[in-house]
Design a protein around this motif. Sequence first.
Motif, PDB file in Angstrom:
ATOM      1  N   GLU A 292      13.665  21.977  73.965  1.00 30.16           N
ATOM      2  CA  GLU A 292      13.477  22.771  72.743  1.00 30.16           C
ATOM      3  C   GLU A 292      12.191  22.361  72.027  1.00 30.16           C
ATOM      4  OE1 GLU A 292      15.713  23.632  68.473  1.00 30.16           O
ATOM      5  OE2 GLU A 292      16.687  22.376  69.966  1.00 30.16           O
ATOM      6  N   LEU A 293      12.016  21.056  71.822  1.00 36.23           N
ATOM      7  CA  LEU A 293      10.828  20.559  71.111  1.00 36.23           C
ATOM      8  C   LEU A 293       9.541  20.917  71.858  1.00 36.23           C
ATOM      9  CD1 LEU A 293      12.007  17.011  69.961  1.00 36.23           C
ATOM     10  CD2 LEU A 293      12.039  19.149  68.670  1.00 36.23           C
ATOM     11  N   GLN A 294       9.571  20.775  73.182  1.00 30.10           N
ATOM     12  CA  GLN A 294       8.377  21.113  73.971  1.00 30.10           C
ATOM     13  C   GLN A 294       8.090  22.611  73.900  1.00 30.10           C
ATOM     14  OE1 GLN A 294       7.200  17.992  74.118  1.00 30.10           O
ATOM     15  NE2 GLN A 294       6.450  18.374  76.183  1.00 30.10           N
ATOM     16  N   GLY A 295       9.143  23.413  73.722  1.00 32.00           N
ATOM     17  CA  GLY A 295       8.943  24.854  73.541  1.00 32.00           C
ATOM     18  C   GLY A 295       8.172  25.153  72.273  1.00 32.00           C
ATOM     19  N   TYR A 296       8.475  24.409  71.199  1.00 30.42           N
ATOM     20  CA  TYR A 296       7.719  24.595  69.955  1.00 30.42           C
ATOM     21  C   TYR A 296       6.252  24.208  70.136  1.00 30.42           C
ATOM     22  CZ  TYR A 296      12.384  24.855  67.888  1.00 30.42           C
ATOM     23  OH  TYR A 296      13.678  25.199  67.602  1.00 30.42           O
ATOM     24  N   GLU A 297       6.007  23.221  71.014  1.00 30.56           N
ATOM     25  CA  GLU A 297       4.636  22.787  71.268  1.00 30.56           C
ATOM     26  C   GLU A 297       3.773  23.921  71.841  1.00 30.56           C
ATOM     27  OE1 GLU A 297       3.141  19.824  70.678  1.00 30.56           O
ATOM     28  OE2 GLU A 297       4.953  18.989  69.781  1.00 30.56           O
ATOM     29  N   ASN A 298       4.410  24.923  72.430  1.00 36.88           N
ATOM     30  CA  ASN A 298       3.651  26.073  72.938  1.00 36.88           C
ATOM     31  C   ASN A 298       2.968  26.845  71.812  1.00 36.88           C
ATOM     32  OD1 ASN A 298       4.377  25.548  75.556  1.00 36.88           O
ATOM     33  ND2 ASN A 298       5.780  27.265  75.775  1.00 36.88           N
ATOM     34  N   SER A 299       3.461  26.677  70.584  1.00 32.94           N
ATOM     35  CA  SER A 299       2.955  27.461  69.447  1.00 32.94           C
ATOM     36  C   SER A 299       1.856  26.717  68.702  1.00 32.94           C
ATOM     37  CB  SER A 299       4.105  27.757  68.475  1.00 32.94           C
ATOM     38  OG  SER A 299       3.600  28.148  67.213  1.00 32.94           O
ATOM     39  N   PRO A 300       0.627  27.280  68.651  1.00 34.35           N
ATOM     40  CA  PRO A 300      -0.434  26.655  67.847  1.00 34.35           C
ATOM     41  C   PRO A 300      -0.044  26.526  66.375  1.00 34.35           C
ATOM     42  CG  PRO A 300      -1.373  28.297  69.321  1.00 34.35           C
ATOM     43  CD  PRO A 300       0.123  28.440  69.399  1.00 34.35           C
ATOM     44  N   GLY A 301       0.707  27.492  65.852  1.00 35.62           N
ATOM     45  CA  GLY A 301       1.144  27.431  64.457  1.00 35.62           C
ATOM     46  C   GLY A 301       2.022  26.230  64.185  1.00 35.62           C
ATOM     47  N   TYR A 302       2.905  25.910  65.134  1.00 40.92           N
ATOM     48  CA  TYR A 302       3.771  24.736  64.997  1.00 40.92           C
ATOM     49  C   TYR A 302       2.933  23.462  64.994  1.00 40.92           C
ATOM     50  CZ  TYR A 302       7.257  21.184  66.237  1.00 40.92           C
ATOM     51  OH  TYR A 302       8.045  20.060  66.270  1.00 40.92           O
ATOM     52  N   ARG A 303       1.967  23.381  65.904  1.00 44.92           N
ATOM     53  CA  ARG A 303       1.136  22.174  66.004  1.00 44.92           C
ATOM     54  C   ARG A 303       0.297  21.985  64.743  1.00 44.92           C
ATOM     55  NH1 ARG A 303       0.110  24.335  71.309  1.00 44.92           N
ATOM     56  NH2 ARG A 303      -2.140  24.473  70.959  1.00 44.92           N
ATOM     57  N   LEU A 304      -0.226  23.099  64.191  1.00 46.54           N
ATOM     58  CA  LEU A 304      -1.013  23.011  62.965  1.00 46.54           C
ATOM     59  C   LEU A 304      -0.131  22.567  61.800  1.00 46.54           C
ATOM     60  CD1 LEU A 304      -3.640  23.471  61.366  1.00 46.54           C
ATOM     61  CD2 LEU A 304      -2.910  25.856  61.054  1.00 46.54           C
ATOM     62  N   SER A 305       1.045  23.181  61.677  1.00 47.49           N
ATOM     63  CA  SER A 305       1.956  22.847  60.575  1.00 47.49           C
ATOM     64  C   SER A 305       2.356  21.378  60.621  1.00 47.49           C
ATOM     65  CB  SER A 305       3.203  23.729  60.636  1.00 47.49           C
ATOM     66  OG  SER A 305       4.109  23.371  59.625  1.00 47.49           O
ATOM     67  N   ARG A 306       2.617  20.859  61.818  1.00 46.00           N
ATOM     68  CA  ARG A 306       3.006  19.451  61.957  1.00 46.00           C
ATOM     69  C   ARG A 306       1.890  18.532  61.454  1.00 46.00           C
ATOM     70  NH1 ARG A 306       4.276  18.024  67.846  1.00 46.00           N
ATOM     71  NH2 ARG A 306       2.025  18.348  67.982  1.00 46.00           N
TER      72      ARG A 306
END
Length: 925
Positions: free
Chosen positions: A170-184
């Motif tokens: 699940e977490l690695q799936g979020y890593e696919n999203s640039p928006g998630y990486r920026l928000s983190r």
Amino acid sequence: MKLRSYMFLGFFLSLLLTFLPFSSNFINAATPTAVAPVSAVSFTQGVKKTVLDNGLTVLTKEVHTAPVVSVQVWYKVGSRNEVKGENGISHQLEHLMFKGTTARPVQFGRLFSALGSQFNAFTSYDETAYFGTVQRDRLEALLTLEADRMENSLVGSEQLTSEKRVVISELQGYENSPGYRLSRAVMRDAFPNRAYGLPVGGTKADVEKFTVEQVRNYYQTYYSPENATLVITGDFATEPVLKVVKETYGKLAKRSQQGNVRGNVAPSSPVAATTKKAPIVLKQPGSAALLQAVYPLPDIKHPDVPAIDVMDAILTGGRSSRLYQALVESGLASSVSGGAAELIEPGWYEINATAAPGKELSKIAQVLQESLGKLQQQPVTTEELTRAKTQLQASYILGNQDITSQATQLGYNQTIAGDYHFIEQYLAAIAKVTPAQVQKVAKTYLNPAKQTIGFFEPTQPDGKPGTSSAGSGRTVENFSPGKPVDPAQLAKYLPPATSATDSAKQSLPEEFTLNNGLRVLLLRDRSLPTINLSGQIDAGTEFDGNQKAGLANLTAANLMNGTQTKNALTLAKTLEDLGADLSFSASREGVNVSGEGLSKNLPILIQTLADVLENATFPADQLELSRQRALTSLKVQLDDPRGLGRQVFQQAIYPENHPFHSFPTFESLKSISRDDLLGFYQKYYRPDSTTIAIVGDFDPVKVKTLLNQAFGKWQATGKPPVLKISSVPLPQTSTRLNKIIPGKAEAVTYIGYNGISRKDPRYYAALILNQILGGDTLSSRLGTEVRDRLGLTYGIYSGFAAGINPGPFLIQMQTAPGDTQKAIASTLALLKQLREQGVTEAEFNTAKRSLTNSYPVDLANPSNVSSIILDNAVLGLSRSEIRDFPQRIQAVTMAQMQQAIEDLIKPENLVIVTAGPGETVPKGG
């Protein structure tokens, strides 16, 4: 603007993957020049609060609009309570709560599914919640199951090992999203010493290190009656249910608490000035350029909160909002959104923007700052203020039309604000907000010195689709799947239902056709002062062709950009001033129309709909802006393994001359002219190709008069265009395709071939078959094997996309690159097992019950009902289908089921497409 309850803002982590965008929870609403405040009495009227001797808070609310009940358990624990080194433990525990209990050592998803429950769970910053909605006779069973896992959940090494893999997927799936990486990155920088700065789901490094003892201690500490709120809404009698609650939950013991806020550094004042920070810049593989800005806020109980939310609505609430006008209408950004996170501890306000092609993030940041500065320097207008208030007020009414949402509202307010009455105080305060208060909170909180801003700059901004890698038609591993779960074994763990529900007969819609051929379905529902409108125009992407792929979508997207008497902003204000919404989107077989609002505003909704369908003008400047947005969306889609994978899968099934083959390209979008839009509009937007369904609180006689007046002049000549779609054979052999997208952490795989239409006589048998195979990731054969037993995926689903024409049968799953081959091989083995051995009588009957028992829950939401009525009409089904559906499922015989398996499950003819990182195919494979 987003709904203030922050758990809906896309940051919470839900246990179950869904195909629905979060945005469906949000309403871009607004107001006329003078509007009386919305009364909040209906939200809490009839709510009874009971506190058991062990400290459990129980909220009950009778709602007798449908024969269903919702049960929710809210624990006051989330990522806020985590200390360094255990980031994500709340979320990990949420997953483990489905793995069974000492008395019921089975996957709880199977038990909920067998009850016909629509269920889920999520973890957020301050809370973890579990919820299920069922027919009313299963209320006691749901209460029993939730009480059991409050005290007796299995937290052992076997459960933790398998579910760790699922969480990491699940977490690695979020890593696919640039928006998630920026928000983190932005959140870590904004809150370096607070748990709110950490991702809710945790990090792979921390999850891998969790021990059984750690998770078990966390469970013992926080999953205690005095740290929980049980919410029950729906069709029940309060006193008998409270008696059951006291018997079931009263015996649960309090457990020692170690303090509910451990691990947090005392938050600094959200308004203290510091030196302005330099932007965080991420240069990574991706598609569109992104901006995120974060500003510290006070906690949810602070008196400034209502004014902050009004400020947010003025800034980002719909097309008429300040930031939409400054950034999107100017062509700088493709989208802009905002939201206030007002939580137990001081939270934050955030603004997100996606750059339009070729636009600089620094320029967007400059215009953003200018807009915020103007808000700080000048009081807002009366018109803006009134619109924002109506927007917020209407969003709560429209967002609480079903009993599940009403339970969620109560649980959220009780858990986060400490009082379920909070909604009343909040809406009363919203009504009193002044321009001076908005200006004050803008000055106080939108302080450039307190801003944390981040830029995501993609390293391959040309948006080229992923490259192909070789893949054979075979997979390396050869799995022997475990035996299917025996429902008879499951039955012994199911609490009994109290009695068979005698579901009230579903009312049928009234259907009539206007003189011009426009078809209307009306269903009166006086339970709430709301209107839900669904419509379809036969002007979908199937009419595009490959050369002009994207034309249907661009036409639909431009409908609200101006008519002969109103420009885009006037059209937007017409609806937003009333807290109403009207939108259009093209799908394969039609343009979907979606509208909602308070019932008193139905005339404006219908008049606006008629105006854009009859008199759209497609201004050239707006076409260029919408084209730029479409180009940005295409870049994002091609950079997303789900979007690219689905396109490659679809184009592998349907030949180039088939209408389902075409997808927009950069070339096709750039080639579309205003004349193309006008031509498409004039040819395909016709009254005799349009169907409208309206559900809500209205007078049918007045609505008919209104419809005749609004649409009476709309005429079409000749017969509507009809597309003859040829049948598509199955592939002769298995086909394997791989698409590589740089910078991704997880792969997404699609498996399938062309399927059946909705009117196919095998449709109901196919639904039962699909329920057994992959209709639910926790209770199906695919979920049991690939997710639960092997831990290879966060989510795996199957489905028949059955429309007017046959759509694909497909299986979708998300996997770590190294697990993709195992997951595919396991899935193929399950399909072969199903084909060779069929299903058992017990599985067959359980799947039937699950489908028929959950159907009344669908009908308990007026928005769902309008969609179901519309779909049935468009698909050529009887008006009585909405009532007869459960009987049609029950009428399927075992012989028909086995025939459907023989006809529809073809393991040797599959198209298999994987998109994501390149290392999913073994060398030499």
